[in-house]
Write a protein that holds these residues in place. Structure first.
Motif, PDB file in Angstrom:
ATOM      1  N   TRP A  42      75.517 -77.357  12.496  1.00  0.00           N
ATOM      2  CA  TRP A  42      75.666 -76.067  11.834  1.00  0.00           C
ATOM      3  C   TRP A  42      76.590 -76.137  10.627  1.00  0.00           C
ATOM      4  CZ3 TRP A  42      80.297 -73.606  11.340  1.00  0.00           C
ATOM      5  CH2 TRP A  42      81.266 -73.746  12.321  1.00  0.00           C
ATOM      6  N   TYR A  43      77.530 -77.074  10.614  1.00  0.00           N
ATOM      7  CA  TYR A  43      78.397 -77.255   9.447  1.00  0.00           C
ATOM      8  C   TYR A  43      77.569 -77.672   8.225  1.00  0.00           C
ATOM      9  CZ  TYR A  43      82.131 -79.206   6.522  1.00  0.00           C
ATOM     10  OH  TYR A  43      82.978 -79.491   5.489  1.00  0.00           O
ATOM     11  N   GLN A  44      76.649 -78.597   8.440  1.00  0.00           N
ATOM     12  CA  GLN A  44      75.800 -79.037   7.327  1.00  0.00           C
ATOM     13  C   GLN A  44      74.882 -77.925   6.843  1.00  0.00           C
ATOM     14  OE1 GLN A  44      74.190 -83.158   7.676  1.00  0.00           O
ATOM     15  NE2 GLN A  44      75.206 -83.050   9.672  1.00  0.00           N
ATOM     16  N   MET A  45      74.339 -77.161   7.765  1.00  0.00           N
ATOM     17  CA  MET A  45      73.469 -76.053   7.376  1.00  0.00           C
ATOM     18  C   MET A  45      74.255 -74.961   6.647  1.00  0.00           C
ATOM     19  SD  MET A  45      70.640 -77.235   8.070  1.00  0.00           S
ATOM     20  CE  MET A  45      69.710 -75.840   7.532  1.00  0.00           C
ATOM     21  N   LEU A  46      75.492 -74.744   7.035  1.00  0.00           N
ATOM     22  CA  LEU A  46      76.343 -73.797   6.326  1.00  0.00           C
ATOM     23  C   LEU A  46      76.556 -74.244   4.882  1.00  0.00           C
ATOM     24  CD1 LEU A  46      78.163 -71.273   6.426  1.00  0.00           C
ATOM     25  CD2 LEU A  46      80.010 -72.764   7.205  1.00  0.00           C
ATOM     26  N   TRP A  47      76.708 -75.550   4.683  1.00  0.00           N
ATOM     27  CA  TRP A  47      76.898 -76.071   3.331  1.00  0.00           C
ATOM     28  C   TRP A  47      75.658 -75.920   2.463  1.00  0.00           C
ATOM     29  CZ3 TRP A  47      80.607 -76.796   0.069  1.00  0.00           C
ATOM     30  CH2 TRP A  47      81.910 -76.878   0.537  1.00  0.00           C
ATOM     31  N   VAL A  48      74.489 -75.797   3.061  1.00  0.00           N
ATOM     32  CA  VAL A  48      73.285 -75.500   2.269  1.00  0.00           C
ATOM     33  C   VAL A  48      73.458 -74.141   1.596  1.00  0.00           C
ATOM     34  CG1 VAL A  48      70.816 -74.997   2.395  1.00  0.00           C
ATOM     35  CG2 VAL A  48      71.760 -76.946   3.658  1.00  0.00           C
ATOM     36  N   LEU A  49      73.923 -73.165   2.356  1.00  0.00           N
ATOM     37  CA  LEU A  49      74.139 -71.824   1.791  1.00  0.00           C
ATOM     38  C   LEU A  49      75.293 -71.816   0.784  1.00  0.00           C
ATOM     39  CD1 LEU A  49      73.753 -69.771   5.087  1.00  0.00           C
ATOM     40  CD2 LEU A  49      72.041 -70.161   3.304  1.00  0.00           C
ATOM     41  N   ILE A  50      76.376 -72.490   1.136  1.00  0.00           N
ATOM     42  CA  ILE A  50      77.533 -72.550   0.235  1.00  0.00           C
ATOM     43  C   ILE A  50      77.157 -73.251  -1.069  1.00  0.00           C
ATOM     44  CG2 ILE A  50      79.849 -73.520  -0.075  1.00  0.00           C
ATOM     45  CD1 ILE A  50      80.232 -73.137   2.990  1.00  0.00           C
ATOM     46  N   SER A  51      76.397 -74.335  -0.968  1.00  0.00           N
ATOM     47  CA  SER A  51      75.976 -75.078  -2.159  1.00  0.00           C
ATOM     48  C   SER A  51      75.103 -74.223  -3.064  1.00  0.00           C
ATOM     49  CB  SER A  51      75.209 -76.335  -1.764  1.00  0.00           C
ATOM     50  OG  SER A  51      76.022 -77.193  -1.030  1.00  0.00           O
ATOM     51  N   THR A  52      74.231 -73.433  -2.463  1.00  0.00           N
ATOM     52  CA  THR A  52      73.386 -72.533  -3.242  1.00  0.00           C
ATOM     53  C   THR A  52      74.238 -71.538  -4.016  1.00  0.00           C
ATOM     54  OG1 THR A  52      71.624 -72.741  -1.611  1.00  0.00           O
ATOM     55  CG2 THR A  52      71.510 -70.853  -3.093  1.00  0.00           C
ATOM     56  N   ALA A  53      75.202 -70.945  -3.350  1.00  0.00           N
ATOM     57  CA  ALA A  53      76.080 -69.975  -4.007  1.00  0.00           C
ATOM     58  C   ALA A  53      76.909 -70.634  -5.115  1.00  0.00           C
ATOM     59  CB  ALA A  53      76.998 -69.320  -2.980  1.00  0.00           C
ATOM     60  N   LEU A  54      77.453 -71.808  -4.849  1.00  0.00           N
ATOM     61  CA  LEU A  54      78.264 -72.496  -5.862  1.00  0.00           C
ATOM     62  C   LEU A  54      77.431 -72.926  -7.066  1.00  0.00           C
ATOM     63  CD1 LEU A  54      80.609 -74.663  -3.600  1.00  0.00           C
ATOM     64  CD2 LEU A  54      81.221 -72.635  -4.947  1.00  0.00           C
ATOM     65  N   THR A  55      76.210 -73.361  -6.829  1.00  0.00           N
ATOM     66  CA  THR A  55      75.326 -73.741  -7.937  1.00  0.00           C
ATOM     67  C   THR A  55      74.977 -72.520  -8.781  1.00  0.00           C
ATOM     68  OG1 THR A  55      74.423 -75.556  -6.631  1.00  0.00           O
ATOM     69  CG2 THR A  55      73.148 -74.854  -8.540  1.00  0.00           C
ATOM     70  N   MET A  56      74.726 -71.390  -8.142  1.00  0.00           N
ATOM     71  CA  MET A  56      74.432 -70.162  -8.863  1.00  0.00           C
ATOM     72  C   MET A  56      75.634 -69.732  -9.709  1.00  0.00           C
ATOM     73  SD  MET A  56      73.215 -66.467  -7.396  1.00  0.00           S
ATOM     74  CE  MET A  56      74.807 -66.107  -6.680  1.00  0.00           C
TER      75      MET A  56
END
Length: 87
Positions: A54-68
């Motif tokens: 779940w930590y890695q999956m959370l980083w998918v969302l965080i990465s999307t927000a940071l890239t945006m």
């Protein structure tokens, strides 16, 4: 070979605080995912899912927000450099 004149000064890369923030937004997910020992564990679980997953999956969302965020900052920076209106 063209000569450098006052009309065409050479341009060097410019480091601004906004560009540093953009860089940090883009590098943070890589650092988080490459530091495996920080999340290579089972506990704490979240709805039965081990921390490792779940930590890695959370980083998918965080990465999307940071890239945006990085993209929007880059657009604003480019408009400011061209003298356009900022939004």
């Amino acid at each position: 070979m063209p000569e450098d004149t006052d009309a065409n000064p050479p341009t060097a890369p410019t480091v601004t605080p906004v560009r540093v923030v953009i860089g940090l937004c883009l590098i943070a997910p890589f650092v988080a995912m490459l530091w495996v020992s920080s999340y290579a564990k089972v506990e704490p679980t979240f709805i039965g899912i081990p921390f490792f997953y779940w930590y890695q999956m959370l980083w998918v969302l965080i990465s999307t927000a940071l890239t945006m965020i990085a993209y929007k900052l880059w657009q604003r920076d480019q408009r400011a450099r061209k003298g356009g209106a900022s939004a």
